[in-house]
Design a protein around this motif. Structure first.
Motif, mmCIF file in Angstrom:
data_model
loop_
_atom_site.group_PDB
_atom_site.id
_atom_site.type_symbol
_atom_site.label_atom_id
_atom_site.label_comp_id
_atom_site.label_asym_id
_atom_site.label_seq_id
_atom_site.Cartn_x
_atom_site.Cartn_y
_atom_site.Cartn_z
ATOM 1 N N LEU A 126 -3.260 -2.626 5.724
ATOM 2 C CA LEU A 126 -3.000 -3.182 7.045
ATOM 3 C C LEU A 126 -1.484 -3.264 7.210
ATOM 4 O O LEU A 126 -0.795 -3.770 6.325
ATOM 5 N N CYS A 127 -0.995 -2.744 8.338
ATOM 6 C CA CYS A 127 0.434 -2.888 8.626
ATOM 7 C C CYS A 127 0.651 -4.101 9.518
ATOM 8 O O CYS A 127 0.013 -4.216 10.580
ATOM 9 N N VAL A 128 1.505 -4.984 9.078
ATOM 10 C CA VAL A 128 1.904 -6.150 9.869
ATOM 11 C C VAL A 128 3.432 -6.165 9.799
ATOM 12 O O VAL A 128 4.005 -6.475 8.759
ATOM 13 N N ASN A 129 4.045 -5.764 10.894
ATOM 14 C CA ASN A 129 5.483 -5.481 10.858
ATOM 15 C C ASN A 129 6.290 -6.514 11.639
ATOM 16 O O ASN A 129 6.151 -6.600 12.857
ATOM 17 N N GLY A 130 7.114 -7.264 10.943
ATOM 18 C CA GLY A 130 8.078 -8.110 11.643
ATOM 19 C C GLY A 130 9.050 -7.189 12.371
ATOM 20 O O GLY A 130 9.569 -6.239 11.780
ATOM 21 N N ALA A 131 9.306 -7.461 13.664
ATOM 22 C CA ALA A 131 10.049 -6.483 14.461
ATOM 23 C C ALA A 131 10.803 -7.143 15.611
ATOM 24 O O ALA A 131 10.512 -8.278 16.003
ATOM 25 N N ALA A 132 11.762 -6.412 16.126
ATOM 26 C CA ALA A 132 12.439 -6.800 17.374
ATOM 27 C C ALA A 132 12.286 -5.604 18.295
ATOM 28 O O ALA A 132 13.008 -4.610 18.147
ATOM 29 N N LEU A 133 11.303 -5.654 19.179
ATOM 30 C CA LEU A 133 10.945 -4.470 19.962
ATOM 31 C C LEU A 133 10.970 -4.687 21.465
ATOM 32 O O LEU A 133 11.450 -3.841 22.206
ATOM 33 N N GLU A 134 10.404 -5.791 21.915
ATOM 34 C CA GLU A 134 10.194 -5.914 23.352
ATOM 35 C C GLU A 134 11.523 -5.909 24.107
ATOM 36 O O GLU A 134 11.675 -5.209 25.097
ATOM 37 N N SER A 135 12.480 -6.695 23.603
ATOM 38 C CA SER A 135 13.817 -6.680 24.220
ATOM 39 C C SER A 135 14.784 -6.086 23.213
ATOM 40 O O SER A 135 14.886 -6.597 22.096
ATOM 41 N N PRO A 136 15.489 -5.022 23.580
ATOM 42 C CA PRO A 136 16.444 -4.435 22.631
ATOM 43 C C PRO A 136 17.494 -5.465 22.214
ATOM 44 O O PRO A 136 17.854 -6.354 22.991
ATOM 45 N N ILE A 137 17.962 -5.358 20.979
ATOM 46 C CA ILE A 137 19.062 -6.205 20.502
ATOM 47 C C ILE A 137 20.352 -5.527 20.959
ATOM 48 O O ILE A 137 20.562 -4.349 20.691
ATOM 49 N N MET A 138 21.199 -6.282 21.644
ATOM 50 C CA MET A 138 22.452 -5.708 22.148
ATOM 51 C C MET A 138 23.612 -6.149 21.244
ATOM 52 O O MET A 138 23.724 -7.330 20.919
ATOM 53 N N LEU A 139 24.443 -5.203 20.851
ATOM 54 C CA LEU A 139 25.625 -5.528 20.041
ATOM 55 C C LEU A 139 26.854 -4.913 20.677
ATOM 56 O O LEU A 139 26.883 -3.703 20.940
ATOM 57 N N ARG A 140 27.867 -5.752 20.868
ATOM 58 C CA ARG A 140 29.157 -5.219 21.299
ATOM 59 C C ARG A 140 29.954 -4.798 20.070
ATOM 60 O O ARG A 140 29.588 -5.181 18.940
ATOM 61 N N HIS A 150 8.346 -1.870 8.576
ATOM 62 C CA HIS A 150 6.998 -1.277 8.710
ATOM 63 C C HIS A 150 6.201 -1.565 7.421
ATOM 64 O O HIS A 150 6.120 -0.732 6.516
ATOM 65 N N THR A 151 5.631 -2.769 7.369
ATOM 66 C CA THR A 151 5.119 -3.316 6.106
ATOM 67 C C THR A 151 3.648 -2.960 5.875
ATOM 68 O O THR A 151 2.765 -3.439 6.605
ATOM 69 N N HIS A 152 3.392 -2.148 4.848
ATOM 70 C CA HIS A 152 2.018 -1.728 4.543
ATOM 71 C C HIS A 152 1.460 -2.651 3.459
ATOM 72 O O HIS A 152 1.842 -2.534 2.288
ATOM 73 N N LEU A 153 0.581 -3.555 3.846
ATOM 74 C CA LEU A 153 0.002 -4.481 2.866
ATOM 75 C C LEU A 153 -1.278 -3.894 2.274
ATOM 76 O O LEU A 153 -2.055 -3.238 2.976
ATOM 77 N N PHE A 189 0.832 -1.204 0.000
ATOM 78 C CA PHE A 189 0.000 0.000 0.000
ATOM 79 C C PHE A 189 0.869 1.258 0.000
ATOM 80 O O PHE A 189 1.870 1.343 0.721
ATOM 81 N N THR A 190 0.478 2.232 -0.806
ATOM 82 C CA THR A 190 1.027 3.595 -0.704
ATOM 83 C C THR A 190 -0.161 4.540 -0.656
ATOM 84 O O THR A 190 -1.075 4.434 -1.489
ATOM 85 N N SER A 191 -0.162 5.451 0.281
ATOM 86 C CA SER A 191 -1.292 6.363 0.396
ATOM 87 C C SER A 191 -1.369 7.295 -0.809
ATOM 88 O O SER A 191 -0.345 7.760 -1.310
ATOM 89 N N SER A 192 -2.597 7.573 -1.230
ATOM 90 C CA SER A 192 -2.775 8.544 -2.327
ATOM 91 C C SER A 192 -2.405 9.945 -1.844
ATOM 92 O O SER A 192 -2.201 10.851 -2.631
ATOM 93 N N LYS A 193 -2.320 10.102 -0.524
ATOM 94 C CA LYS A 193 -1.948 11.415 0.028
ATOM 95 C C LYS A 193 -0.514 11.433 0.542
ATOM 96 O O LYS A 193 -0.120 12.360 1.253
ATOM 97 N N ALA A 194 0.227 10.385 0.226
ATOM 98 C CA ALA A 194 1.620 10.320 0.703
ATOM 99 C C ALA A 194 2.357 11.591 0.300
ATOM 100 O O ALA A 194 2.132 12.117 -0.794
#
Ligand code: BG6
Length: 293
Positions: free
Chosen positions: A257-271, A156-159, A42-47
């Motif tokens: 409809l946005c259905v977003n695969g994400a890593a949110l609840e626990s931050p990803i830590m990188l050294r 942030h997947t807009h289907l 999806f792309t909004s017509s008002k984008a």
């Protein structure tokens, strides 16, 4: 080709006629079409197609945070930046071996970015279009800094859907979710599949690696497969919120409809020197297909 701000875009095609279009503005996938040429994102017509903001639609890359988290850059700043193409990408990994068409985009943090986020990183996004028409996004974040950092990430997947009231999501039933409409309070999903009859803005946590979005009216199903992305954001603004957004049509909530695969609840830590990979694979099949999620 060029995007809305005259910035380069890459078009991927497979031999059967499926295609994907990716802008160097934010590494945002702006279009994904099936063999019949039907648009699936999806792309909004008002984008609003005006730098530096990401336009409303497609798949903005949200990093290093999703939402605002006290930062002025809602959903992170990399979606508002100009990325580059890596002309000498590393070899395809075994899982991607059947990709017929792919591009690697890179974003390396600059001095100027330290005001948004005080760490140095490299973000590589490989977008592949498979012979079957699947769209695969693989992101790799590398800490190139002297100090560890933690981050969140979301595709942030807009289907495109034909009628939101006829859509359901399978694979999230009985899971816990944080409700953004109730100060992130934690609830447990009770029903069967998830259906829509009002505004929804939730983060489902610890989700399975495959979920399905069934579009009953159009008789097709999106399958979302993911790796390294434990959470799923489900968002539909519904009527009132749609009217409040300047870059979104009043009635458009019915068709997206946005259905977003994400890593949110626990931050990803990188050294320093460490890497993280998060992969999303989108498939679309006729509803008659039996799914083995
Ligand atoms: C969703 C979030 O995915 O994106 C919502 O869960 C947010 O809370 C929405 O409102 C749109 O965000 P934005 O910044 O693109 O308007």
């Amino acid at each position: 080709t060029k995007d809305w701000n005259g910035i380069d875009q890459v078009v991927l095609r497979n031999p059967k006629g499926a295609s994907a279009r990716i802008s160097l503005h934010g590494g945002q996938v702006c279009s994904w079409r099936n063999e019949q040429g039907e648009e699936l994102l999806f792309t909004s017509s008002k984008a609003i197609f005006k730098a530096p903001k990401a336009m409303r639609g497609g798949i903005p890359i949200c990093f290093p945070q999703f939402g605002s988290c006290g930062s002025p850059e809602q959903h992170g700043f990399v979606k508002n930046k100009i990325w580059t193409i890596d002309e000498n990408p590393p070899p395809l990994c075994s899982n991607d071996i059947d990709a017929c068409s792919f591009v690697d985009l890179l974003y390396r943090s600059s001095e100027e970015d330290l005001k948004f986020w005080p760490y140095s990183f490299e973000l590589r996004l490989r977008v592949s279009l498979l012979p079957c028409g699947d769209l695969v996004l693989r992101s790799r974040v590398r800490n190139v800094n002297g100090k560890p950092f933690g981050f969140s990430f979301a595709y942030h997947t807009h289907l495109v859907v034909s009628d939101i009231s006829e859509v359901r999501i399978e694979g999230l039933e009985t899971l816990d979710f944080l409700d953004n409409l109730c100060q992130k309070e934690r609830f447990t999903e009770q029903g069967d599949a998830i259906t829509f009859e009002s505004e929804v803005d939730r983060v489902y946590v610890s989700t399975p690696n495959a979920i399905a979005v069934l579009d009953h009216e159009r008789k097709r199903t999106y399958v979302i497969r993911k790796e390294g992305l434990p959470d799923v954001v489900v968002w539909n603004p519904w009527e009132k919120k749609s009217k409040a957004m300047v870059d979104f049509g009043d009635e458009e909530y019915k068709q997206m409809l946005c259905v977003n695969g994400a890593a949110l609840e626990s931050p990803i830590m990188l050294r320093p020197g460490e890497e993280w990979t998060g992969k999303l694979q989108l498939t679309v099949v006729p509803s008659s297909f039996s799914l083995d999620l």
